[in-house]
Structure formats: structure tokens, C-alpha cells
Design a protein around this motif. Sequence first.
Motif, PDB file in Angstrom:
ATOM      1  N   PRO A  69       0.836  -1.074  -0.016  1.00 32.07           N
ATOM      2  CA  PRO A  69      -0.074  -0.063   0.071  1.00 32.07           C
ATOM      3  C   PRO A  69       1.010   1.195   0.079  1.00 32.07           C
ATOM      4  O   PRO A  69       2.010   1.209   0.301  1.00 32.07           O
ATOM      5  CB  PRO A  69      -0.886  -0.257   1.229  1.00 32.07           C
ATOM      6  CG  PRO A  69      -0.014  -1.004   2.293  1.00 32.07           C
ATOM      7  CD  PRO A  69       0.786  -1.875   1.159  1.00 32.07           C
ATOM      8  N   VAL A  70       0.422   2.348  -0.663  1.00 27.68           N
ATOM      9  CA  VAL A  70       1.114   3.512  -0.740  1.00 27.68           C
ATOM     10  C   VAL A  70       0.335   4.479   0.398  1.00 27.68           C
ATOM     11  O   VAL A  70      -0.819   4.654   0.473  1.00 27.68           O
ATOM     12  CB  VAL A  70       0.782   4.147  -1.884  1.00 27.68           C
ATOM     13  CG1 VAL A  70       1.710   5.577  -2.050  1.00 27.68           C
ATOM     14  CG2 VAL A  70       1.351   3.293  -3.078  1.00 27.68           C
ATOM     15  N   VAL A  71       1.247   5.125   1.016  1.00 23.23           N
ATOM     16  CA  VAL A  71       0.760   5.968   2.237  1.00 23.23           C
ATOM     17  C   VAL A  71       1.324   7.488   1.691  1.00 23.23           C
ATOM     18  O   VAL A  71       2.394   7.764   1.810  1.00 23.23           O
ATOM     19  CB  VAL A  71       1.286   5.563   3.781  1.00 23.23           C
ATOM     20  CG1 VAL A  71       0.904   6.907   4.712  1.00 23.23           C
ATOM     21  CG2 VAL A  71       0.934   4.392   4.164  1.00 23.23           C
ATOM     22  N   PRO A  72       0.297   8.308   1.517  1.00 26.25           N
ATOM     23  CA  PRO A  72       0.726   9.761   1.234  1.00 26.25           C
ATOM     24  C   PRO A  72       1.436  10.508   2.451  1.00 26.25           C
ATOM     25  O   PRO A  72       0.656  10.425   3.617  1.00 26.25           O
ATOM     26  CB  PRO A  72      -0.544  10.285   0.598  1.00 26.25           C
ATOM     27  CG  PRO A  72      -1.720   9.196   0.711  1.00 26.25           C
ATOM     28  CD  PRO A  72      -1.087   8.220   1.500  1.00 26.25           C
ATOM     29  N   VAL A  73       2.373  11.202   2.139  1.00 22.13           N
ATOM     30  CA  VAL A  73       2.892  12.109   3.534  1.00 22.13           C
ATOM     31  C   VAL A  73       3.176  13.335   2.807  1.00 22.13           C
ATOM     32  O   VAL A  73       3.905  13.706   1.743  1.00 22.13           O
ATOM     33  CB  VAL A  73       4.276  11.506   3.732  1.00 22.13           C
ATOM     34  CG1 VAL A  73       4.630  12.115   4.992  1.00 22.13           C
ATOM     35  CG2 VAL A  73       4.085  10.022   4.071  1.00 22.13           C
ATOM     36  N   ALA A  74       2.485  14.298   3.533  1.00 17.56           N
ATOM     37  CA  ALA A  74       2.831  15.712   3.236  1.00 17.56           C
ATOM     38  C   ALA A  74       3.657  16.332   4.251  1.00 17.56           C
ATOM     39  O   ALA A  74       3.331  16.506   5.144  1.00 17.56           O
ATOM     40  CB  ALA A  74       1.556  16.525   3.007  1.00 17.56           C
ATOM     41  N   VAL A  75       4.776  17.059   3.726  1.00 18.40           N
ATOM     42  CA  VAL A  75       5.621  17.904   4.626  1.00 18.40           C
ATOM     43  C   VAL A  75       5.410  19.064   4.384  1.00 18.40           C
ATOM     44  O   VAL A  75       5.755  19.682   3.270  1.00 18.40           O
ATOM     45  CB  VAL A  75       6.981  17.317   4.342  1.00 18.40           C
ATOM     46  CG1 VAL A  75       8.057  18.177   5.488  1.00 18.40           C
ATOM     47  CG2 VAL A  75       7.307  15.950   4.848  1.00 18.40           C
TER      48      VAL A  75
ATOM     49  N   HIS B 139      -4.523  14.350  -1.169  1.00 19.70           N
ATOM     50  CA  HIS B 139      -4.004  14.573   0.284  1.00 19.70           C
ATOM     51  C   HIS B 139      -3.236  15.637   0.400  1.00 19.70           C
ATOM     52  O   HIS B 139      -3.474  16.284   1.643  1.00 19.70           O
ATOM     53  CB  HIS B 139      -3.145  13.206   0.474  1.00 19.70           C
ATOM     54  CG  HIS B 139      -2.442  13.372   1.725  1.00 19.70           C
ATOM     55  ND1 HIS B 139      -2.944  13.240   2.981  1.00 19.70           N
ATOM     56  CD2 HIS B 139      -1.196  13.557   2.001  1.00 19.70           C
ATOM     57  CE1 HIS B 139      -2.010  13.322   3.816  1.00 19.70           C
ATOM     58  NE2 HIS B 139      -0.938  13.396   3.578  1.00 19.70           N
ATOM     59  N   LEU B 140      -2.636  16.203  -0.294  1.00 20.27           N
ATOM     60  CA  LEU B 140      -1.788  17.612  -0.031  1.00 20.27           C
ATOM     61  C   LEU B 140      -2.803  18.714   0.209  1.00 20.27           C
ATOM     62  O   LEU B 140      -2.645  19.410   0.915  1.00 20.27           O
ATOM     63  CB  LEU B 140      -0.956  17.881  -1.351  1.00 20.27           C
ATOM     64  CG  LEU B 140      -0.129  19.056  -1.132  1.00 20.27           C
ATOM     65  CD1 LEU B 140       0.817  19.067  -0.102  1.00 20.27           C
ATOM     66  CD2 LEU B 140       0.649  19.150  -2.369  1.00 20.27           C
ATOM     67  N   GLU B 141      -4.037  18.522  -0.698  1.00 18.22           N
ATOM     68  CA  GLU B 141      -5.062  19.898  -0.491  1.00 18.22           C
ATOM     69  C   GLU B 141      -5.523  19.469   0.984  1.00 18.22           C
ATOM     70  O   GLU B 141      -5.829  20.605   1.591  1.00 18.22           O
ATOM     71  CB  GLU B 141      -6.085  19.649  -1.854  1.00 18.22           C
ATOM     72  CG  GLU B 141      -5.428  19.873  -2.991  1.00 18.22           C
ATOM     73  CD  GLU B 141      -6.581  19.638  -3.915  1.00 18.22           C
ATOM     74  OE1 GLU B 141      -7.599  19.054  -3.770  1.00 18.22           O
ATOM     75  OE2 GLU B 141      -6.155  20.096  -5.387  1.00 18.22           O
ATOM     76  N   ASN B 142      -5.836  18.237   1.437  1.00 16.03           N
ATOM     77  CA  ASN B 142      -6.523  18.043   2.473  1.00 16.03           C
ATOM     78  C   ASN B 142      -5.422  18.525   3.627  1.00 16.03           C
ATOM     79  O   ASN B 142      -6.002  19.154   4.790  1.00 16.03           O
ATOM     80  CB  ASN B 142      -6.915  16.747   2.879  1.00 16.03           C
ATOM     81  CG  ASN B 142      -8.049  16.379   1.872  1.00 16.03           C
ATOM     82  OD1 ASN B 142      -9.006  17.132   1.666  1.00 16.03           O
ATOM     83  ND2 ASN B 142      -8.311  15.069   1.726  1.00 16.03           N
ATOM     84  N   ALA B 143      -4.243  18.395   3.473  1.00 16.90           N
ATOM     85  CA  ALA B 143      -3.499  18.318   4.679  1.00 16.90           C
ATOM     86  C   ALA B 143      -2.933  20.025   4.886  1.00 16.90           C
ATOM     87  O   ALA B 143      -2.960  20.866   5.709  1.00 16.90           O
ATOM     88  CB  ALA B 143      -1.866  18.074   4.344  1.00 16.90           C
ATOM     89  N   ARG B 144      -3.100  20.616   3.580  1.00 19.06           N
ATOM     90  CA  ARG B 144      -3.092  22.269   3.672  1.00 19.06           C
ATOM     91  C   ARG B 144      -4.081  22.921   4.311  1.00 19.06           C
ATOM     92  O   ARG B 144      -4.012  23.835   5.149  1.00 19.06           O
ATOM     93  CB  ARG B 144      -2.894  22.892   2.338  1.00 19.06           C
ATOM     94  CG  ARG B 144      -1.530  22.546   1.562  1.00 19.06           C
ATOM     95  CD  ARG B 144      -1.344  23.118   0.397  1.00 19.06           C
ATOM     96  NE  ARG B 144       0.128  23.007  -0.268  1.00 19.06           N
ATOM     97  CZ  ARG B 144       0.204  23.080  -1.492  1.00 19.06           C
ATOM     98  NH1 ARG B 144      -0.767  23.142  -2.453  1.00 19.06           N
ATOM     99  NH2 ARG B 144       1.645  23.114  -1.740  1.00 19.06           N
ATOM    100  N   ARG B 145      -5.411  22.522   4.078  1.00 21.15           N
ATOM    101  CA  ARG B 145      -6.526  22.916   4.817  1.00 21.15           C
ATOM    102  C   ARG B 145      -6.457  22.508   6.461  1.00 21.15           C
ATOM    103  O   ARG B 145      -6.816  23.272   7.273  1.00 21.15           O
ATOM    104  CB  ARG B 145      -8.156  22.227   4.312  1.00 21.15           C
ATOM    105  CG  ARG B 145      -8.165  22.730   2.853  1.00 21.15           C
ATOM    106  CD  ARG B 145      -9.724  22.484   2.487  1.00 21.15           C
ATOM    107  NE  ARG B 145      -9.740  21.119   2.448  1.00 21.15           N
ATOM    108  CZ  ARG B 145      -9.537  20.364   1.132  1.00 21.15           C
ATOM    109  NH1 ARG B 145      -9.465  20.955   0.077  1.00 21.15           N
ATOM    110  NH2 ARG B 145      -9.898  18.924   1.099  1.00 21.15           N
ATOM    111  N   LEU B 146      -5.982  21.455   6.698  1.00 21.90           N
ATOM    112  CA  LEU B 146      -5.986  20.798   8.063  1.00 21.90           C
ATOM    113  C   LEU B 146      -5.038  21.693   8.940  1.00 21.90           C
ATOM    114  O   LEU B 146      -5.136  21.915  10.142  1.00 21.90           O
ATOM    115  CB  LEU B 146      -5.612  19.434   8.011  1.00 21.90           C
ATOM    116  CG  LEU B 146      -5.485  18.884   9.396  1.00 21.90           C
ATOM    117  CD1 LEU B 146      -7.116  18.592   9.936  1.00 21.90           C
ATOM    118  CD2 LEU B 146      -4.875  17.305   9.220  1.00 21.90           C
TER     119      LEU B 146
END
Length: 227
Positions: free
Chosen positions: A154-160, A217-224
Amino acid sequence: MCRHSRRGEAGREVTAPSAQRAEIGRRIGVPLMYGLWKPRVLGAWRVPASGPAILAVNHSHNVDGPMVMGVAPRPVHFLIKKEAFVGPLGPFLTGIGQLKVDRDVADRTAITQALDVLAAGGVLGIFPEGTRGEGDFAALRSGLAYFAVRSGAPVVPVAVLGSSERRGWLAKGLPPLRSRVDVVFGDPFDAGDGSGRRTRKALDEATERIQKQLTGHLENARRLTGR
């Protein structure tokens, strides 16, 4: 610990780096990352507790890889460009289980080592954009799709986020000391379509699925995080 070998470049035996070495890197990274900056880690529980997994990390700063190594809940073997393995840093990176890759060719040695890490149930870290840039997953290389489809991991997205916003005044190439860096882990997903196909078309389709997931995921991470 994985000790089995496969044939790499020029028929040489290639042994996958051990999880113990990557754990040493993690133990070094934890106090270093938390001592120099203020990581805020979200969703680390989403990383599978066992079995193979691929962390797909956006890349806008050199500190992104060490940051993920230091905050991830499991030891990570990152594919790192060969240019980073210079001087004393080369043996150090190898000693903590990181994988040297030549980005200009089909590096059979790196490919073999990465697949062996996954076959042994380890965690492989990849910058799917291939090089440092905007860190927005706008352009992905096919390597991530190949490893995901070939291994079934499985691939796990990670946003730094926050590593490249400002430069520190003590060390111009690093984020300001004690500044906040957000690391957001996303839900794991399967890149393949379930057919097991490894054709060029299947890899292209997998790359499209991956890019859609990572961008979302990156968009969600930025909102979060408000970044």
C-alpha cells in the motif's frame, strides 16, 4: 532482518539493508528533528503497523527526508539520489539503511534493494516527483507506480509542510530553528487495479491513480494545517 540477496548491476550480489539499520537512523532522527524544530505530526496511526508499505513524500526541501525518518512510526528506507552519498555522508547514509539511486539510468541495484525491503515487510520512502521542487505532486515519475504494483504494498501519502517557507538566519539552507514543520500522513491505498498487470499501460494508469490520491491528500493537509 532481510539477508537474502538478488542479482544487481553486472550480476553482483545485492543484499537489502536491514530494518535494524533503518531503526538506528530513526533513533538518530527523533531527537535531532525534535531538537532543532517543532514537528507537528498528524495521522501517523495511518501507517500500517506491520507489513510492507511505501511512503510517498512531497519534496520541497532537503530536510523533508530526515524529518519523515525522525517522525514516522516505523523505520524507513529512503531512495536517495547518489549525489548525496559524498564524503563521510555516504557511509553514514548506507549505515542507517538508506538506498543510493542513480536517477539517470534504470538503476538495477537500487531497484533490487527497494523490492527486497518491501519483500521483507519493511517501509520504503520515495519522493515520487524525483527531485526537489514545489512539493505539489504536479509531476510524478513512474518509479513509485512500479514499486507499488510490483510489490503490492500500500502507498501512504505524506505531506511535509513548512520546511521551505522561510530560511533560517543561522543556517541559510535550513528552516529557522524551532520553527514548526507539519508532517501529515494520509490513508494507505492500493495503486494497482487488482489485476496484477505490470504492463506499461497498467503502470501509467497506476501513476494517474497515485497522482490523484497524492494531490488530494496534499490539499487536505493544507486545509488541516492552515498552510
